[in-house]
Design a protein around this motif. Structure first.
Motif, PDB file in Angstrom:
ATOM      1  N   GLY A  14       0.817  -1.208   0.000  1.00 60.07           N
ATOM      2  CA  GLY A  14       0.000   0.000   0.000  1.00 60.07           C
ATOM      3  C   GLY A  14       0.847   1.252   0.000  1.00 60.07           C
ATOM      4  N   PRO A  15       0.189   2.403   0.055  1.00 62.90           N
ATOM      5  CA  PRO A  15       0.938   3.674  -0.026  1.00 62.90           C
ATOM      6  C   PRO A  15       1.849   3.912   1.177  1.00 62.90           C
ATOM      7  CG  PRO A  15      -1.401   4.053   0.455  1.00 62.90           C
ATOM      8  CD  PRO A  15      -1.271   2.617   0.086  1.00 62.90           C
ATOM      9  N   ASN A  16       1.500   3.381   2.315  1.00 62.35           N
ATOM     10  CA  ASN A  16       2.318   3.580   3.518  1.00 62.35           C
ATOM     11  C   ASN A  16       2.953   2.272   3.971  1.00 62.35           C
ATOM     12  OD1 ASN A  16       1.585   6.368   3.756  1.00 62.35           O
ATOM     13  ND2 ASN A  16      -0.379   5.725   4.628  1.00 62.35           N
ATOM     14  N   ARG A  48      -9.567  -1.551  10.272  1.00 61.24           N
ATOM     15  CA  ARG A  48     -10.058  -0.270   9.787  1.00 61.24           C
ATOM     16  C   ARG A  48     -11.065  -0.549   8.670  1.00 61.24           C
ATOM     17  NH1 ARG A  48      -4.698   2.253   6.752  1.00 61.24           N
ATOM     18  NH2 ARG A  48      -4.600   0.811   4.974  1.00 61.24           N
ATOM     19  N   ASP A  90     -11.646   1.849   6.144  1.00 62.51           N
ATOM     20  CA  ASP A  90     -11.287   2.652   4.974  1.00 62.51           C
ATOM     21  C   ASP A  90      -9.773   2.579   4.805  1.00 62.51           C
ATOM     22  OD1 ASP A  90     -10.446   5.436   3.663  1.00 62.51           O
ATOM     23  OD2 ASP A  90     -12.519   5.018   3.082  1.00 62.51           O
ATOM     24  N   MET A  91      -9.327   2.549   3.562  1.00 61.00           N
ATOM     25  CA  MET A  91      -7.898   2.399   3.300  1.00 61.00           C
ATOM     26  C   MET A  91      -7.069   3.563   3.815  1.00 61.00           C
ATOM     27  SD  MET A  91      -7.295  -0.517   1.974  1.00 61.00           S
ATOM     28  CE  MET A  91      -5.639  -0.279   1.363  1.00 61.00           C
ATOM     29  N   PHE A  92      -7.704   4.691   4.120  1.00 61.98           N
ATOM     30  CA  PHE A  92      -6.963   5.875   4.570  1.00 61.98           C
ATOM     31  C   PHE A  92      -7.185   6.174   6.045  1.00 61.98           C
ATOM     32  CE2 PHE A  92      -7.919   6.331   0.043  1.00 61.98           C
ATOM     33  CZ  PHE A  92      -6.639   6.474  -0.474  1.00 61.98           C
ATOM     34  N   ASP A  93      -7.976   5.321   6.738  1.00 61.29           N
ATOM     35  CA  ASP A  93      -8.181   5.508   8.171  1.00 61.29           C
ATOM     36  C   ASP A  93      -6.973   4.985   8.944  1.00 61.29           C
ATOM     37  OD1 ASP A  93     -10.615   6.597   7.684  1.00 61.29           O
ATOM     38  OD2 ASP A  93     -11.779   4.791   8.177  1.00 61.29           O
ATOM     39  N   ASP A  94      -6.881   5.413  10.198  1.00 61.49           N
ATOM     40  CA  ASP A  94      -5.855   4.873  11.083  1.00 61.49           C
ATOM     41  C   ASP A  94      -6.289   3.496  11.578  1.00 61.49           C
ATOM     42  OD1 ASP A  94      -4.294   7.152  10.848  1.00 61.49           O
ATOM     43  OD2 ASP A  94      -5.285   8.160  12.530  1.00 61.49           O
ATOM     44  N   TRP A  95      -5.310   2.683  11.883  1.00 60.48           N
ATOM     45  CA  TRP A  95      -5.600   1.352  12.399  1.00 60.48           C
ATOM     46  C   TRP A  95      -6.012   1.431  13.860  1.00 60.48           C
ATOM     47  CZ3 TRP A  95      -6.192  -2.614   9.244  1.00 60.48           C
ATOM     48  CH2 TRP A  95      -5.550  -2.610   8.004  1.00 60.48           C
TER      49      TRP A  95
END
Length: 541
Positions: free
Chosen positions: A67-69, A141, A143-148
């Motif tokens: 993923g992006p991060n 999570r 959403d793919m952009f939420d924090d875990w």
């Protein structure tokens, strides 16, 4: 002539009832075999080795395998050695599900097992009875952009059971051990779209933590979850069967309450069996689609345990009520020797389930089999439950033998009895043989389909038609025991028909030397049961 006509009509009615139940049974198997997909799916996951060089290894940061991060990755441990990266700085990360996919509440549960790839190395051999310590964390999570968000964190120990098929020489270095799968995690709900597992293998030479476990190359996980399509079919069956059993229960109990007598023990047990079946049928699982109910697996085990306990108790009491002897058997206390093992065995299995799935409500990584004490405790509960089950079947077989022995004795003396007494014993004999037949049929079908589902590949294919054997087993056997309970309440409900003067003292034909025993049956002055009626035992001579 009239008796023959009534006999043919009653036989035809019984055949119609049996035919209808058989049709529903076939439909139950076909629903699972043709409509539902396979009950479960197994998905393999390969962990990604991430580098965590932060001080103190704060557990608020999660390492993503892609993923992006995504994290900084290691190709293998040789790279870690060359870069002087310590074992405590390596995290095995697994993202669930695989890329471009989402988890769903329809999957109901997640079960994970672990497989370790351990290579042989002369200076880092795997010790006998080695134990591996896992520092594991689980997060979610939506959403793919939420924090875990963390779900659970635990330090777990697993015993390694590995074999090495080659001589432990320099030439064998690099070859892998053959290790058993390890229980890893179980969650009773899948309420979120994405899950992340971080696994650390902390090393402490002074305390002997993760020392002598060989050279671990990779960690593999296999995730098992219920198929969404099967879940929908399963929910639909439960939703359909719930009102069906409820309606027959209300009808059955209304028949009993209209009697001029109090309900007898056999009637109460049949009604309790209907309640336990309804308890299983009520589709509370629908709420698990919208709520994170991790206790649903434990709740399902409890529901099934109550039903099985009631079913085993019913078989004992049914045999006792058809003994046709002089003993008073209309009290539950009269069956304490036979019902006692059921209660003890059920309690042991309940405690075992609470020690396993009860603890997993707080720690999904827990397994009772991972420690010596836990294993001994679990085996003790299972052995006691097994002994109780054996005692139960010994009692049951002895009672069945007694009933058939009494039946043989009564059948030889039936022609010499008065009409009412003869009809009474003929009704007892017919009911017992009828239930024995359908009970053996249900038990045989359960065993046969279980064996078939285990030895086959999971599906059969005829041309363009694919039959899912495992799904057919679940839906068919579930439907079968519902039909079994339905048939019991229908065929053994008291009738309210008036049978003329057959119940008058003069027509009973009971002389002073022949006492009419009606203490072990429900076919007395308030009317015979439905099965007694359908068998034309009350036909006028």
């Amino acid at each position: 002539m009239a008796g023959a006509i009534i006999e043919n009509m009653s036989t035809r009615k019984l055949c119609i009832v049996g035919g209808i139940l058989l049709v529903f049974q076939v439909i139950a198997f076909l629903v699972g075999g043709l409509i539902a997909p396979s009950p479960t799916t197994a998905v393999p996951y390969m962990s990604v080795k991430c580098i965590d060089v932060r001080k103190n290894h704060h557990k608020t940061k999660w390492l993503m395998p892609w993923g992006p991060n995504h994290c900084k990755k290691l190709k293998d441990f040789d790279e870690a050695v060359s870069r002087q990266i310590e074992a405590n700085d390596i995290v095995f990360a697994v993202h669930i599900p695989l890329p471009s996919k989402e988890m769903s509440p329809w999957f109901q549960f997640m079960l994970f097992i672990m497989q370790l790839d351990i290579a042989f190395k002369m200076d880092n051999d795997l010790k006998e009875n080695a134990e591996i310590t896992l520092d594991v964390s689980l997060a979610y999570r939506d959403d793919m952009f939420d924090d875990w968000e963390e779900i659970a964190h635990a330090i777990e120990i697993r015993k390694l059971k590995c074999t090495f098929g080659s001589p432990k020489t320099v030439e064998s270095e690099g070859r892998h051990y053959d290790c058993d799968f390890l229980p890893f995690m179980e969650i009773g709900s899948v309420a979120h779209k994405y899950y992340l597992i971080n696994i650390r293998l902390p090393v402490n030479d002074r305390k002997g933590i993760n020392v002598g476990i060989g050279e671990i190359k990779d960690i593999r996980l296999v995730g098992i979850h219920q198929n969404g399509g099967f879940t929908k079919v399963w929910f639909a069956m439960k939703t359909f069967l719930t009102p069906s059993i409820l309606i027959i229960m209300v009808w059955y109990w209304r028949r009993i309450t209209l009697m001029t007598r109090a309900p007898v023990l056999l009637e109460k047990v049949i009604f309790a069996l209907g309640i336990s079946m309804t308890f299983i049928n009520i589709p509370v699982e629908w709420f698990s689609i919208g709520f994170d109910w991790t206790w649903m697996l434990l709740f399902g085990d409890i529901r099934q345990g109550i039903f099985y306990a009631m079913l085993l108790s019913f078989w004992i009491i049914f045999c006792g009520e058809h003994m046709m002897d002089q003993n008073e058997r209309n009290r539950l206390s009269g069956y304490w020797k036979q019902v006692g093992p059921i209660a003890v065995g059920s309690f042991c299995l309940f405690i075992f389930d609470m020690c396993e799935r009860g603890v997993q409500l707080k720690n999904p990584f827990y397994s009772i089999w991972t420690t010596e004490v836990g294993t001994e405790l679990a085996m003790a509960f299972i052995i006691v439950a097994g002994i109780c089950l054996c005692l139960y079947f010994l009692f049951l077989c002895f009672m069945v033998f007694q009933v058939f022995r009494n039946i043989s004795g009564k059948q030889s003396s039936l022609p010499a009895m008065s009409k009412a007494r003869r009809l009474h014993y003929e009704g007892l004999i017919f009911r017992f043989k009828f239930l024995m037949l359908i009970t053996l049929a249900c038990a045989a079908m359960t065993v046969i389909f279980f064996i078939v589902s285990q030895v086959t590949e999971g599906h059969w294919k005829w041309g363009d038609i694919t039959i899912q054997v495992n799904s057919a087993f679940f839906t068919g056997i579930y439907g079968m025991w519902n039909l079994y309970v339905f048939a019991l309440m229908f065929l053994y409900a008291p009738s309210h028909k008036n049978y003329g003067e057959d119940h008058s003292n003069g027509d009973l034909g009971v002389n002073s030397g022949e006492e009419l025993q009606l203490t072990t049956t429900i076919t007395h002055v308030d009317g015979p049961t439905e099965v007694y009626k359908l068998a034309r035992k009350e036909a006028q001579e």
